[in-house]
Design an enzyme around this catalytic site. Structure first.
Site: not given
Lengths: 255, 302
Positions: B69-70, B72, B128, B190, B215
């Site tokens: 959960s970067v 963006l 996203c 995604n 993954g």
């Protein structure tokens, strides 16, 4: 930065839930590493690599210390002599001592003491004073390794079952005026970093801490290990623990 | 043996592209190997303004995969163009700029800026799962997919790839909507929205509560979706989701992908994409393939 195939030469228990893993390159030699740098270790059966700070280094052999805290480190305990896995190194910035840093305090908590033990190897011509904190007697480690290199080594336990009772920051504060260190290097749990930050501020001593975040790639690309770091203009930026750190000026960390 | 593929007139020397968000802007991995060996690079998602991303922890390992959960985090399109694009221009690699935003104007602004660079293609991220405004909101309903695609296509001076979310009712309908909006290609999938829980603290492991699953665990979902889309649209498909080996690349191409993206594998192993490129011809030989283009969509269903 390089990816190495390595084989285990030793995996031994040194205290309760605390181990030292030593491995050698299958071919060639390891690139030079400095204190505070880390490596990404592939654990057989898991996908994400796990980051470990350097404890002992030579070009034919590396040792990392690890506490058993979860799925990854539980699997690491089962590694046996001859087992093979991949390791990426050297990673991160490491600690840099300036010429004016003659008297150096090494302040560690638990397994966080391990990376500090390599500082006197990278910078041999300084005076070292170490303060090592552990939960209780069963978890104490690194004392003999540290006392070989330090003018003073003080061990504390939270419950007083070994060494001084309390936290290493308290043991350090009692002796700060006497030692008058030029710099404090810290590695340990977040509450310890907070206590160390208060000390450094109160006594006007510069301090550098090793941060710990859950990591992804370890090489600066995935932005998973972001930590909040104050900038010169007063703003806060998200820095990568792996590539911009793991060492940051303690006062700049938003803890 | 031929490994070269073409998408919307852009030639790739091999079908292996690194997926957005797993490869930065290429500099980090170029320290391990010359990234010119790859077919292409899809950059970290860039937005109009610099973004700090989500709070940490941002990653968790899950069975055969990972959640992230970067959110963006990126320096903004202006900094990207000035500081990161020059490095990519020097590389013999197809550069795809991944663009993201919170509203239509953001996407249009970033697409215009990215069009002025020497990048060969633009990939629009409307899928996203880790940002609150925009992001996936544009990618859920077919009407909004078509609408945003058409608006961005109007200002976009490069071939436009629309990156699709798997977290929808029917991904093939959304792919058709992207095609109707003028997309030159679609990429999928995604990440799949997921969650990890610490049973001792009873808290989510990710600070953002949910994250995107990627993954090997998502590979069967991705293969199924690539094939569903292949059977409905005419534009080329870039397939991704859990690709770890050259064998996986071939499977995605059989399902209908013209090229693939390698994502999480880069995070698991810094040499992954490079190794996959090197294994490809050997794997083609094993499968008796002399030209990768021959296998695109060659899935036998009877």
């Amino acid at each position: 930065m390089k990816d190495y195939l390595v084989r285990v030469t030793e995996n031994k228990k040194v205290a309760e839930d605390l181990y030292e893993l030593t491995f050698a390159p299958k071919v060639g030699k390891f690139e030079q590493m400095k204190c505070g740098q880390f490596l990404q270790l592939q654990i057989p059966g898991l996908l994400l690599r796990r980051p470990f700070c350097l404890y002992k280094f030579d070009s034919d052999s590396i040792t990392v210390a690890y506490a058993v805290v979860g799925k990854g480190t539980e699997k690491m305990v089962k590694l046996k002599k001859g087992d093979e896995f991949k390791v990426t190194l050297p990673l991160g910035n490491g600690w840099t001592l300036q010429d004016k840093h003659k008297k150096v305090v090494l302040l560690g908590g638990g397994v966080g003491c391990a990376p500090l033990a390599y500082v006197p190897i990278t910078y041999p011509d300084r005076e070292y004073f170490s303060f090592l904190g552990f939960a209780d007697k069963s978890k104490v480690a690194f004392e003999s390794e540290m006392s070989k290199k330090c003018k003073l080594t003080v061990v504390t336990t939270d419950n007083g079952s070994y060494g001084e009772k309390g936290f290493p920051t308290q043991a350090l504060e009692k002796r700060l005026r006497e030692i008058q260190p030029d710099v404090i290097l810290v590695c340990g749990p977040r509450p310890m970093l907070k206590a160390a930050a208060r000390l450094a501020l109160a006594y006007g001593i510069s301090a550098y801490a090793s941060t710990e975040e859950r990591m992804g790639c370890g090489v600066g690309a995935c932005l998973v290990c972001a930590c909040a770091v104050k900038q010169a203009d007063g703003s806060v930026a998200m820095k990568r623990a792996c590539a911009d750190g793991p060492i940051f000026k303690l006062e700049d960390l938003v803890l | 043996m031929n490994t070269a593929v073409k998408i919307a007139g852009v030639q790739f020397k091999n079908p292996i592209i690194t997926a957005s968000g797993t490869f930065g802007f290429g500099q980090e991995y170029d320290k391990f190997y010359d990234i010119s060996a790859l077919g292409g690079i899809c950059t970290k998602g860039v937005t109009r303004e610099p973004r700090k991303g989500n709070a940490a922890p941002r990653i968790a390992e899950t069975p055969s995969g990972m959640l992230n959960s970067v959110g963006l985090q990126n320096p903004g399109v202006d900094v990207f163009v000035k500081e990161d694009m020059p490095f990519l221009e020097k590389k013999d690699i197809v550069t795809i700029v991944n663009i993201a935003g919170s509203c239509e104007d953001d996407y249009i602004y970033v697409a215009e800026k990215a069009s002025e660079t020497k990048a060969q293609m633009i990939e629009m991220n409307i899928s996203c799962p880790n940002v609150k405004a925009g992001g996936m909101a544009f990618g859920i309903y077919p009407d909004s997919v078509k609408n945003i695609t058409a608006k961005v296509k109007k200002v976009c001076k490069k071939p436009l790839i629309v990156k699709l979310s798997p977290n929808v009712a029917d991904i093939a309908t959304n792919a058709l909507a992207a095609q109707d909006g003028g997309a030159d290609a679609v990429s999928l999938i995604n990440t799949v929205t997921g969650m990890a829980i610490n049973r001792f603290t009873r808290k989510p492991i990710l600070a953002n509560v949910t994250g995107g699953l990627s993954g090997p665990c998502v590979k069967p979902i991705a293969l199924r979706m690539v094939n569903e889309v292949y059977r409905r649209v005419q534009i080329p498909i870039i397939g991704l989701g859990g690709i770890m080996s050259a064998a996986d690349v071939i499977e995605f191409m059989i399902a209908g992908a013209t090229a693939v993206q390698v994502g999480s594998a880069n995070i698991f192993d810094p040499m992954a994409a490079f190794n996959i490129v090197n294994e490809l011809t050997k794997e083609m030989e094993c499968c008796k393939i002399s030209n990768v283009n021959d296998i695109i969509g060659s899935l036998i269903l009877s």
